[in-house]
Design a protein around this motif. Structure first.
Motif, PDB file in Angstrom:
ATOM      1  N   THR A 228      46.280  58.023  19.476  1.00  0.00           N
ATOM      2  CA  THR A 228      45.867  59.093  18.257  1.00  0.00           C
ATOM      3  C   THR A 228      44.477  59.085  17.903  1.00  0.00           C
ATOM      4  O   THR A 228      44.256  60.133  16.806  1.00  0.00           O
ATOM      5  CB  THR A 228      46.783  58.620  16.949  1.00  0.00           C
ATOM      6  OG1 THR A 228      46.418  57.364  16.678  1.00  0.00           O
ATOM      7  CG2 THR A 228      48.593  58.588  17.124  1.00  0.00           C
ATOM      8  N   GLU A 229      43.597  58.452  18.485  1.00  0.00           N
ATOM      9  CA  GLU A 229      42.049  58.483  17.976  1.00  0.00           C
ATOM     10  C   GLU A 229      41.699  59.911  18.231  1.00  0.00           C
ATOM     11  O   GLU A 229      40.979  60.528  17.406  1.00  0.00           O
ATOM     12  CB  GLU A 229      41.571  57.479  18.775  1.00  0.00           C
ATOM     13  CG  GLU A 229      39.970  57.532  18.465  1.00  0.00           C
ATOM     14  CD  GLU A 229      39.262  56.432  19.156  1.00  0.00           C
ATOM     15  OE1 GLU A 229      37.975  56.145  18.949  1.00  0.00           O
ATOM     16  OE2 GLU A 229      39.719  56.014  20.239  1.00  0.00           O
ATOM     17  N   HIS A 230      42.071  60.614  19.571  1.00  0.00           N
ATOM     18  CA  HIS A 230      41.402  61.794  19.685  1.00  0.00           C
ATOM     19  C   HIS A 230      41.806  62.853  18.731  1.00  0.00           C
ATOM     20  O   HIS A 230      41.150  63.881  18.112  1.00  0.00           O
ATOM     21  CB  HIS A 230      41.697  62.285  21.419  1.00  0.00           C
ATOM     22  CG  HIS A 230      41.185  63.573  21.460  1.00  0.00           C
ATOM     23  ND1 HIS A 230      39.859  63.630  21.505  1.00  0.00           N
ATOM     24  CD2 HIS A 230      41.822  64.794  21.956  1.00  0.00           C
ATOM     25  CE1 HIS A 230      39.505  65.015  22.046  1.00  0.00           C
ATOM     26  NE2 HIS A 230      40.644  65.624  21.894  1.00  0.00           N
ATOM     27  N   ALA A 231      43.170  62.763  18.500  1.00  0.00           N
ATOM     28  CA  ALA A 231      43.694  63.812  17.301  1.00  0.00           C
ATOM     29  C   ALA A 231      43.116  63.691  15.901  1.00  0.00           C
ATOM     30  O   ALA A 231      42.736  64.573  15.423  1.00  0.00           O
ATOM     31  CB  ALA A 231      45.503  63.476  17.277  1.00  0.00           C
ATOM     32  N   MET A 232      42.887  62.526  15.579  1.00  0.00           N
ATOM     33  CA  MET A 232      42.425  62.041  14.420  1.00  0.00           C
ATOM     34  C   MET A 232      40.866  62.555  14.344  1.00  0.00           C
ATOM     35  O   MET A 232      40.568  63.610  13.610  1.00  0.00           O
ATOM     36  CB  MET A 232      42.164  60.598  13.918  1.00  0.00           C
ATOM     37  CG  MET A 232      41.503  60.279  12.626  1.00  0.00           C
ATOM     38  SD  MET A 232      42.179  61.176  11.358  1.00  0.00           S
ATOM     39  CE  MET A 232      43.509  60.112  10.956  1.00  0.00           C
ATOM     40  N   THR A 289      45.223  63.915  30.644  1.00  0.00           N
ATOM     41  CA  THR A 289      43.988  64.759  31.172  1.00  0.00           C
ATOM     42  C   THR A 289      42.929  65.210  30.456  1.00  0.00           C
ATOM     43  O   THR A 289      43.058  65.298  29.345  1.00  0.00           O
ATOM     44  CB  THR A 289      44.581  65.819  32.388  1.00  0.00           C
ATOM     45  OG1 THR A 289      44.909  66.828  31.480  1.00  0.00           O
ATOM     46  CG2 THR A 289      45.530  64.992  33.192  1.00  0.00           C
ATOM     47  N   ASP A 290      41.692  65.619  30.977  1.00  0.00           N
ATOM     48  CA  ASP A 290      40.736  66.451  30.490  1.00  0.00           C
ATOM     49  C   ASP A 290      41.505  67.640  29.606  1.00  0.00           C
ATOM     50  O   ASP A 290      41.135  67.830  28.573  1.00  0.00           O
ATOM     51  CB  ASP A 290      39.475  66.884  31.248  1.00  0.00           C
ATOM     52  CG  ASP A 290      38.829  65.786  31.871  1.00  0.00           C
ATOM     53  OD1 ASP A 290      38.822  64.581  31.247  1.00  0.00           O
ATOM     54  OD2 ASP A 290      38.294  65.717  32.703  1.00  0.00           O
ATOM     55  N   SER A 291      42.325  68.248  30.375  1.00  0.00           N
ATOM     56  CA  SER A 291      42.959  69.391  30.142  1.00  0.00           C
ATOM     57  C   SER A 291      43.639  69.057  28.665  1.00  0.00           C
ATOM     58  O   SER A 291      43.793  69.864  27.735  1.00  0.00           O
ATOM     59  CB  SER A 291      43.769  70.180  30.902  1.00  0.00           C
ATOM     60  OG  SER A 291      44.381  71.250  30.531  1.00  0.00           O
ATOM     61  N   ASP A 292      44.331  67.858  28.860  1.00  0.00           N
ATOM     62  CA  ASP A 292      44.985  67.689  27.501  1.00  0.00           C
ATOM     63  C   ASP A 292      44.179  67.379  26.360  1.00  0.00           C
ATOM     64  O   ASP A 292      44.710  67.521  25.373  1.00  0.00           O
ATOM     65  CB  ASP A 292      46.005  65.985  27.926  1.00  0.00           C
ATOM     66  CG  ASP A 292      47.010  66.225  28.902  1.00  0.00           C
ATOM     67  OD1 ASP A 292      47.486  67.438  28.840  1.00  0.00           O
ATOM     68  OD2 ASP A 292      47.351  65.431  29.678  1.00  0.00           O
ATOM     69  N   TYR A 293      43.212  66.582  26.602  1.00  0.00           N
ATOM     70  CA  TYR A 293      42.262  66.353  25.450  1.00  0.00           C
ATOM     71  C   TYR A 293      41.802  67.836  24.810  1.00  0.00           C
ATOM     72  O   TYR A 293      41.599  67.802  23.628  1.00  0.00           O
ATOM     73  CB  TYR A 293      41.062  65.511  26.173  1.00  0.00           C
ATOM     74  CG  TYR A 293      41.369  64.005  25.898  1.00  0.00           C
ATOM     75  CD1 TYR A 293      40.646  63.393  24.727  1.00  0.00           C
ATOM     76  CD2 TYR A 293      41.890  63.417  26.780  1.00  0.00           C
ATOM     77  CE1 TYR A 293      40.867  61.826  24.879  1.00  0.00           C
ATOM     78  CE2 TYR A 293      42.226  62.182  26.893  1.00  0.00           C
ATOM     79  CZ  TYR A 293      41.594  61.219  25.942  1.00  0.00           C
ATOM     80  OH  TYR A 293      41.941  60.052  25.791  1.00  0.00           O
ATOM     81  N   LEU A 294      41.340  68.478  25.760  1.00  0.00           N
ATOM     82  CA  LEU A 294      41.024  69.810  25.307  1.00  0.00           C
ATOM     83  C   LEU A 294      42.056  70.675  24.265  1.00  0.00           C
ATOM     84  O   LEU A 294      41.740  71.325  23.232  1.00  0.00           O
ATOM     85  CB  LEU A 294      40.366  70.633  26.528  1.00  0.00           C
ATOM     86  CG  LEU A 294      39.112  70.194  27.087  1.00  0.00           C
ATOM     87  CD1 LEU A 294      38.935  70.957  28.376  1.00  0.00           C
ATOM     88  CD2 LEU A 294      37.696  70.129  26.046  1.00  0.00           C
ATOM     89  N   GLY A 295      43.263  70.513  25.090  1.00  0.00           N
ATOM     90  CA  GLY A 295      44.288  71.232  24.341  1.00  0.00           C
ATOM     91  C   GLY A 295      44.617  70.522  22.936  1.00  0.00           C
ATOM     92  O   GLY A 295      44.880  71.325  21.950  1.00  0.00           O
ATOM     93  N   ILE A 296      44.390  69.274  23.001  1.00  0.00           N
ATOM     94  CA  ILE A 296      44.720  68.801  21.426  1.00  0.00           C
ATOM     95  C   ILE A 296      43.808  69.282  20.615  1.00  0.00           C
ATOM     96  O   ILE A 296      44.161  69.525  19.265  1.00  0.00           O
ATOM     97  CB  ILE A 296      44.738  67.176  21.669  1.00  0.00           C
ATOM     98  CG1 ILE A 296      46.053  66.521  22.390  1.00  0.00           C
ATOM     99  CG2 ILE A 296      44.603  66.413  20.203  1.00  0.00           C
ATOM    100  CD1 ILE A 296      46.071  65.307  22.794  1.00  0.00           C
ATOM    101  N   GLU A 297      42.349  69.173  20.997  1.00  0.00           N
ATOM    102  CA  GLU A 297      41.232  69.650  20.140  1.00  0.00           C
ATOM    103  C   GLU A 297      41.483  70.893  19.512  1.00  0.00           C
ATOM    104  O   GLU A 297      41.410  71.345  18.445  1.00  0.00           O
ATOM    105  CB  GLU A 297      39.901  69.467  20.666  1.00  0.00           C
ATOM    106  CG  GLU A 297      38.686  69.994  19.830  1.00  0.00           C
ATOM    107  CD  GLU A 297      37.561  69.954  20.662  1.00  0.00           C
ATOM    108  OE1 GLU A 297      36.817  68.991  20.463  1.00  0.00           O
ATOM    109  OE2 GLU A 297      37.273  70.926  21.434  1.00  0.00           O
TER     110      GLU A 297
END
Length: 898
Positions: A228-232, A289-297
């Motif tokens: 959850t760190e990236h979502a926060m 993946t990187d794509s997942d991280y960008l999608g979450i942001e």
């Protein structure tokens, strides 16, 4: 409601409600089998409309009591409505209506309203889910203040959440407890939310510019807190960005995000309590993946930004859906570009957004479901959560910003909130506010015409022709626009089309742009880029003091959602690919060069042989010393099979697949040594970070590995597949692990099978990663029918369930929507598979079934034998007597497109 009784809803028929609901006091006794809902409302007559009975929406409810001012009243049911005739003559002033009903959350497979998932309770009320919870005026222009009390077993459901601020909580008898929430901001019913589950939370306090402290919380299942760190971080960044860019602060004591594994959409912006698909919350380097991280942001930003553009100001009716969605997509795109930082990284984000638009919205504009950004009618509103409303709607907002400037747009947003905060309004009122804040702008001058973007469907086509006159040193640009007919709209009036442009000299220099009869700007120099506004069917623009014949660089940054026919030659495009200062047009030049070769092969004898100028240009990109890795990856990736097919009048998916695979193979072989250098040079070292530079390096390295394996397998060489398998085993992050696995799958390496088995064993306890495992297999390049056969076999895998939307999308949608060569089979097996799955899903989750049904929107453009077989499959679905209104609207319109 089934299609047989579902009326056609028309925008022109809008009328205000006969009653207003001012406040709502909801009490829930939560039980999976039978939840009791006590709904106490304060209502008032709307004195602006004729007196009439109160009609409340309700669906799949068991009604037990109706009281008005404490007294029982008679009522009747009429076509999905609860009708109370005795209120027709109620005097002016407030009165109390109490309704008691029960619902069955555990039986709610539609995932609309109140439902259960993983042992907890969750809601999804947009667009019309609240009527599945209690009887209500379930429409967006009825805004009320809500107080919500939740009661449940404490051990099973220790976390009880709803909108707004927590005002009270405590213990009850028999191991139960309660929580009481109040949302001080009036909201429509579609923004209501509750959650009752066994969850844990990551928490962070933030202080806004006003000095107020706010609690941010991200709730997930136990065991997922480390993801959850990236979502926060994305949520914190969103709060900071919106206050800095648009002066819009967080307005509640707390802001909550809850992740749930069963969800029809990506996420939902319920006031203060955003409910998210786990896909857009959970991430750590090992699983995302990187794509997942960008999608979450992006999605976290999108839902947070809705707090103002969607919640504080909402839609008057569902025809105005783009008022909130188009505007908020634009805002999340701007946010992601600002987070990217560098000009190149911003360009990569813009290109990704345009690719999405072209792959989803352009086909929609050209098909049976074509509709304006603000639709005129619908049978099922869930079918109009579309790329047109969202992505084209965002482009309409972007054009407004282009016409008034970045600062002017911010002033317009300020005026919009000053006028309409706390209201339910229309797209017209938003556009008017932006224009009124910028009275000297082209938007203000052309506003009535500009609003045709909201009322006319279709993708405009801009034709450009340039003429250079050496004696007078002038360059005259002729711009013409047209737009084809769409369902219900045969004739189109001219749009207002902003065209950002430049002129490039043959040596690559950017030329000054001085229009005829134009005075020298205050800056003392003419610009090298400017925006031309095309508002007529045909207009001329003459530039003076042009010393040599230039190459026009038009539609820079994709300044309008149009198709462009500029007649540029290969040499012109090669020049722009090498020298254009606009990154988007540089990428576009490369794509057009590749597309021309692919289309020639598909339309001709099917034999694609790449020429040396094209190969040399691609080598120049790959070996360029200063281009960012992410930008190189975009330039070197051929157009997708779906995009290629959209350029054809008659589509043979197998020919398209063969041509694209031939291009990949020839680029792999011709640039073999350069791919090897690129692979070694772009290893991201150190700990994982989803920053643009690292993301770009991983992307280019994985593309290079893909090409190297493709070449090696074709030659019978085992070195690069072996290296890919080793990289797969040793990878420290999911991006590289998945990239290596894809390289093996896409090259048909014999090592793909052991890699797939190892991948499953490593991640069989991670649902989102297993979704990737299914999708990788469903989207691998087809070869002899093996991929389609694998998909059918995977339907029987113990981890597959059609009831979970993510899992269904990961396999069924992946092959039907994302793998044309596997889906479009000459034996029609793909179409039979699609029809079976749509019919199966329709009995479980009509919203999801309707999304799957959209696969066949463009069946009539298929070549034979595909066309006849596709029509038969669509007809079979349409023939089902009790088909949902969701799916029937889709297939009926598709069949009408013959």
């Amino acid at each position: 409601m089934r299609e047989g009784t579902a009326p056609l809803i028309r925008r022109e028929d809008y009328s205000a409600p006969a009653f207003w609901i001012k406040s709502v006091d909801l009490t829930f006794d939560l039980d999976p089998a039978k939840t009791l809902v006590i709904n106490k409302m304060q209502l008032e007559r709307n004195l602006d409309v004729p007196a009439q009975a109160l009609r409340l929406h309700g669906e799949d409810l068991n009604l037990t009591r109706v009281l008005v001012n404490g007294e029982s009243v008679s009522f009747r049911h009429e076509e999905g409505l609860l009708v109370i005739d005795s209120l027709q003559g109620v005097p002016a002033g407030p009165f109390t209506l109490e309704i008691r009903n029960t619902c069955a959350p555990e039986k709610n497979t539609h995932l609309s309203g109140l439902y259960t998932s993983g042992g907890g309770f969750f809601t999804q009320c947009e667009a019309e889910g609240f009527r599945r919870i209690t009887y209500f005026l379930d429409r967006p222009d009825v805004m009320a203040v809500y107080t919500v009390t939740l009661r449940a077993n404490k051990q099973q459901y220790p976390v009880l959440l709803s909108n707004g601020n927590l005002v009270e909580q405590g213990e009850l008898d028999n191991g139960r407890h309660f929580a009481k929430w109040n949302d001080p901001f009036p909201k429509p019913s579609y923004l209501f939310a509750l959650v009752a589950a066994d969850l844990v939370a990551r928490e962070q306090w933030v202080t806004t510019r006003s000095g107020k402290n706010h609690l941010l919380q991200v709730y997930v299942r136990r065991g997922d807190l480390d993801k959850t760190e990236h979502a926060m971080n994305s949520l914190i960044a969103s709060v900071v960005w919106d206050e800095a860019r648009f002066k819009l602060p967080l307005d509640l004591e707390r802001f909550m995000i809850v992740a749930v594994g069963d969800f029809n959409m990506g996420a939902m912006e319920n006031k203060g309590l955003n409910i998210f698909n786990t896909k857009y919350v959970l991430a750590n380097p090992a699983t995302a993946t990187d794509s997942d991280y960008l999608g979450i942001e992006s999605v976290v930003g999108h839902e947070y930004f809705h707090n103002w553009t969607g919640n504080r100001i909402t839609c008057r009716d569902w025809f105005q859906l783009s008022l909130k969605e188009g505007l908020t997509v634009f805002r999340d795109q701007e946010f992601s570009m600002d987070m990217a930082g560098s000009a190149s990284a911003r360009a990569v984000k813009r290109i990704d957004d345009v690719r999405t638009l072209r792959l989803s919205q352009f086909p929609e504009d050209a098909g049976p479901m074509a509709h304006p950004v603000r639709p005129d009618s619908y049978v099922e509103i869930n079918n109009f959560y579309t790329a047109t409303v969202y992505d084209k709607g965002a482009e309409v907002v972007r054009m407004m910003q282009t016409l008034v400037g970045r600062d002017g747009f911010a002033h317009g947003m300020t005026l919009y909130f000053e006028r309409h905060d706390g209201s339910a309004v229309t797209c017209d009122e938003f556009a008017q506010a932006i224009a009124d804040a910028n009275p000297q702008s082209e938007l203000a001058r052309l506003l009535p015409q500009f609003k045709r973007w909201y009322s006319q469907a279709g993708t405009p086509r801009v034709t450009a022709r340039g003429r250079y006159d050496a004696p007078s040193r002038t360059y005259t640009l002729l711009l013409e626009q047209s737009c084809g007919s769409t369902p219900g709209q045969a004739e189109k009036q001219p749009f207002v089309i902003p065209i950002a442009m430049g002129l490039v000299a043959r040596d690559g220099r950017a030329l000054a742009l001085q229009l005829e009869d134009e005075a020298l700007p205050a800056s003392g120099a003419y610009p090298q880029e400017r925006v031309l506004v095309l508002s007529e069917n045909r207009e001329f623009f003459t530039f003076v003091n042009v010393d040599e014949e230039p190459v026009p660089s038009l539609l820079r940054g994709f300044s309008a959602p149009v198709t462009l026919a500029d007649g540029l030659s290969d040499n012109d495009l090669l020049l722009l690919l090498q020298h254009d200062t606009d990154p988007f047009n540089r990428w576009e030049a490369g794509q057009r060069l590749a597309l021309a070769r692919l289309l020639a092969a598909v339309r001709g004898d099917g034999d694609l042989q790449l020429d040396q100028p094209f190969i040399g240009a691609m080598r120049g990109v790959l070996t360029h010393p200063t281009l960012d890795a992410a930008f190189k990856e975009l330039l070197l990736s051929p157009p997708s099979e779906i995009y290629i097919a959209e350029q054809l009048e008659s589509v043979d998916p197998q020919r398209v697949h063969a041509a694209r695979e031939a291009m990949r193979m020839q680029l792999a072989q011709a640039l073999r040594d350069d791919w090897a250098v690129a692979f070694e040079a772009n290893q991201a070292t150190g700990g994982y970070a989803p920053d643009p530079i690292s993301v770009g390096k991983r992307g280019l390295a994985n593309l290079a590995l893909n090409m190297l394996c493709l070449d090696a397998v074709a030659r019978g060489d085992t070195v690069w597949p072996g290296r890919a398998y080793q990289r797969f085993k040793d990878a420290s992050n999911m991006t590289d692990r998945q990239g290596a696995l894809w390289a093996l799958l896409a090259s048909h390496s014999e090592l793909a099978e052991p890699a797939l088995a190892r991948f499953y064993e490593l991640f069989k306890g991670e649902p989102l990663v297993i979704d990737k495992w299914f999708t990788l297999q469903a989207t691998a390049p087809e070869s002899g029918g093996r991929v389609f056969a694998r998909v059918k076999a995977l339907m029987n895998h113990p981890d597959f369930t059609i009831k979970n939307p993510n899992r269904a999308r990961s396999l069924i949608a992946a092959v039907c929507m994302g793998n044309p060569a596997a889906f479009h089979r000459s034996d029609a097996a793909g179409y039979v598979f699609w029809a079976d799955r749509v019919l199966e899903l329709d009995g479980i989750n009509p919203q999801l079934a309707a999304r799957m049904a959209r696969v066949m929107d463009r069946w009539s453009r298929l070549a034979e034998p595909y066309r006849s077989a596709a029509r038969e499959a669509v007809s079979r679905v349409a023939a089902k007597p009790d088909l949902s209104s969701d799916v029937r609207e889709i297939v009926t319109r598709a069949l009408a497109d013959a």
